[in-house]
Design a protein around this motif. Structure first.
Motif, PDB file in Angstrom:
ATOM      1  N   GLY A 224       0.814  -1.209   0.000  1.00 35.80           N
ATOM      2  CA  GLY A 224       0.000   0.000   0.000  1.00 35.80           C
ATOM      3  C   GLY A 224       0.848   1.259   0.000  1.00 35.80           C
ATOM      4  N   LEU A 225       1.902   1.273   0.810  1.00 33.76           N
ATOM      5  CA  LEU A 225       2.807   2.418   0.828  1.00 33.76           C
ATOM      6  C   LEU A 225       3.523   2.577  -0.511  1.00 33.76           C
ATOM      7  N   ALA A 226       3.896   1.462  -1.122  1.00 33.79           N
ATOM      8  CA  ALA A 226       4.580   1.510  -2.418  1.00 33.79           C
ATOM      9  C   ALA A 226       3.706   2.160  -3.482  1.00 33.79           C
ATOM     10  N   SER A 227       2.400   1.953  -3.397  1.00 34.27           N
ATOM     11  CA  SER A 227       1.499   2.548  -4.388  1.00 34.27           C
ATOM     12  C   SER A 227       1.028   3.937  -3.981  1.00 34.27           C
ATOM     13  N   PHE A 228       1.294   4.356  -2.739  1.00 28.52           N
ATOM     14  CA  PHE A 228       0.752   5.607  -2.218  1.00 28.52           C
ATOM     15  C   PHE A 228       1.691   6.798  -2.383  1.00 28.52           C
ATOM     16  N   LEU A 308       2.844   0.814 -11.166  1.00 29.75           N
ATOM     17  CA  LEU A 308       2.449   0.851  -9.760  1.00 29.75           C
ATOM     18  C   LEU A 308       0.930   0.868  -9.610  1.00 29.75           C
ATOM     19  N   THR A 309       0.230   1.529 -10.543  1.00 32.21           N
ATOM     20  CA  THR A 309      -1.225   1.528 -10.461  1.00 32.21           C
ATOM     21  C   THR A 309      -1.792   0.149 -10.795  1.00 32.21           C
ATOM     22  N   CYS A 310      -1.148  -0.556 -11.715  1.00 34.74           N
ATOM     23  CA  CYS A 310      -1.584  -1.932 -12.016  1.00 34.74           C
ATOM     24  C   CYS A 310      -1.372  -2.839 -10.804  1.00 34.74           C
ATOM     25  N   MET A 311      -0.234  -2.683 -10.135  1.00 37.60           N
ATOM     26  CA  MET A 311       0.015  -3.459  -8.916  1.00 37.60           C
ATOM     27  C   MET A 311      -1.052  -3.175  -7.876  1.00 37.60           C
ATOM     28  N   ARG A 312      -1.402  -1.912  -7.729  1.00 36.76           N
ATOM     29  CA  ARG A 312      -2.417  -1.517  -6.753  1.00 36.76           C
ATOM     30  C   ARG A 312      -3.756  -2.202  -7.043  1.00 36.76           C
ATOM     31  N   GLY A 313      -4.153  -2.216  -8.301  1.00 33.20           N
ATOM     32  CA  GLY A 313      -5.419  -2.834  -8.670  1.00 33.20           C
ATOM     33  C   GLY A 313      -5.430  -4.334  -8.477  1.00 33.20           C
ATOM     34  N   LEU A 314      -4.361  -5.012  -8.865  1.00 34.14           N
ATOM     35  CA  LEU A 314      -4.275  -6.465  -8.708  1.00 34.14           C
ATOM     36  C   LEU A 314      -4.236  -6.869  -7.241  1.00 34.14           C
ATOM     37  N   ARG A 315      -3.538  -6.088  -6.447  1.00 24.96           N
ATOM     38  CA  ARG A 315      -3.317  -6.425  -5.041  1.00 24.96           C
ATOM     39  C   ARG A 315      -4.577  -6.345  -4.193  1.00 24.96           C
TER      40      ARG A 315
END
Length: 396
Positions: A224-228, A308-315
């Motif tokens: 979450g921090l990585a995407s924030f 990073l936004t793709c990671m956020r959505g998948l996660r």
């Protein structure tokens, strides 16, 4: 489920409305150019916003479990209206701070309540096993909402800097009307002799007694921090790289659409790749995204933000599904809020430092430093999470 199934579509719509943040794509520019804040002050504001959420996060989730999820979401909408209304007269650091505190408390009441209401609506029905799919759709509608809000925000901002904020007030009025139509599912919520004791017991259960839940929360917080961080750094990054302001809205819209599409694809992607491979994908998307932002620069360097936004959505749907499976109904919103509390504490402790670093060395170089930090933090957290899943049939 027949009596409550209408909640599902209404929660999709609420997610769309709560994330239709018209000012979001230009908020950093507004703070810098209209209010006069530095990047360090901007991240300080966001840290204090996080403090407001930290203070209210677990209490709001606990109250939501006791008073009802619909009541919590209605209160959140009222606070959202007040917070955005205050922005229309903001002219200093302190007035921006007051608005952000109201919005922080608002989102604290939303945090966990919408997902808990969705899970309780599905619980006991044939759709319960598809919770991750519904959560993915809810997240997807949210990101589509933010994309819709962002696509014209640059044009609205150049027309009149406050116009996105007035539109935002109208959006939250619609959200309030919608929350009053939600149906509270029947569930057992025994009243404890001591609320404080029960809250401490829930925290101990999540962080000490249940190993799988503990490692799920840890990995989710770090991802979450990585995407924030990039949410607040990518706008000054693009400004430094010479990206025209009129591009900001469409760029932000595409970013949120990528989150939406990834969230919608999360369930099937997880089924196809399995636990180990998808967690590895999360780590790779994070590190390559930061590395690209730190090394490439230029007008098109922002494209690495989309990793990073793709990671956020998948996660989101996958990790939330694992957490939901471990949480008892009586404390569902409370423990989900605990996860958000941990995330916010992490940002409170690190956000101002990241902002100071960006002011000192530049945003692009700050992305490289963050890449190194996540290269150290993500692999052990991912390994602990995957190892806990491997022992799923064993002790917790």
């Amino acid at each position: 489920m027949a009596d409550y199934s209408i909640n599902i579509k209404r929660l999709y719509l609420f997610s769309f409305l709560k994330m239709s943040l018209f000012p979001m794509a230009i908020i950093t520019l507004f703070w810098k150019d209209q209010i006069g804040l530095s990047i360090a002050q901007i991240l300080l504001v966001q840290s204090i916003y996080s403090v407001a959420m930290v203070v209210m996060e677990y209490p709001s989730g606990y109250l939501s479990d006791r008073l009802g999820y619909r009541t919590a979401l209605s209160l959140a909408s009222i606070l959202g209206i007040c917070g955005w209304d205050l922005y229309t007269i903001a002219d200093s650091f302190l007035s921006v701070l007051a608005a952000e505190i109201l919005l922080g408390i608002s989102f604290a009441f939303i945090s966990g309540s919408d997902s808990a209401l969705l899970f309780e609506t599905l619980k006991g029905s044939s759709e319960e096993v598809y919770y991750a799919r519904h959560e993915g759709r809810m997240n997807g509608f949210g990101q589509i909402g933010e994309a819709c809000g962002a696509i014209f925000s640059g044009l609205l901002y150049t027309t009149a800097p406050l116009l996105p904020f007035f539109i935002q007030i109208a959006v939250w009025i619609l959200a309030l009307l919608l929350t009053r139509t939600l149906i509270e599912p029947d569930r057992q919520t025994p009243m404890p002799k001591s609320h404080i004791v029960e809250a401490l017991q829930s925290t101990r259960y999540a962080l000490v007694e249940n190993r799988r839940l503990r490692y799920t929360l840890i990995l989710n917080v770090i991802l979450g921090l990585a995407s924030f961080y990039p949410v607040w750094l990518v706008q000054p990054y693009m400004q430094d790289c010479g990206v025209p302001v009129t591009w900001f809205g469409p760029i932000w819209a595409v970013a949120n659409l990528s989150v939406a599409l990834a969230a919608l694809a999360s369930y099937r992607t997880h089924l196809r790749l399995g636990d180990k491979s998808i967690v590895l994908l999360f780590v790779l998307l994070s590190l390559v995204g930061y590395l690209g932002l730190g090394l490439v620069g230029g007008v098109w360097g922002f494209l690495y933000y989309y990793l990073l936004t793709c990671m956020r959505g998948l996660r989101g749907p996958m990790m939330l599904n694992y957490a939901q499976r471990e949480i008892p109904s009586s404390n569902r919103a409370g423990i989900l809020s605990l996860q958000s509390l941990l995330f916010r504490l992490g940002f409170v402790c690190t956000g101002p430092l990241v902002g100071k670093l960006a002011d000192l060395v530049g945003v692009q170089l700050a992305f490289l430093f963050l890449c190194g930090a996540f290269a150290l933090a993500l692999p052990p957290a991912a390994w602990l999470f995957v190892r806990s899943l491997a022992s799923e049939r064993g002790p917790r």
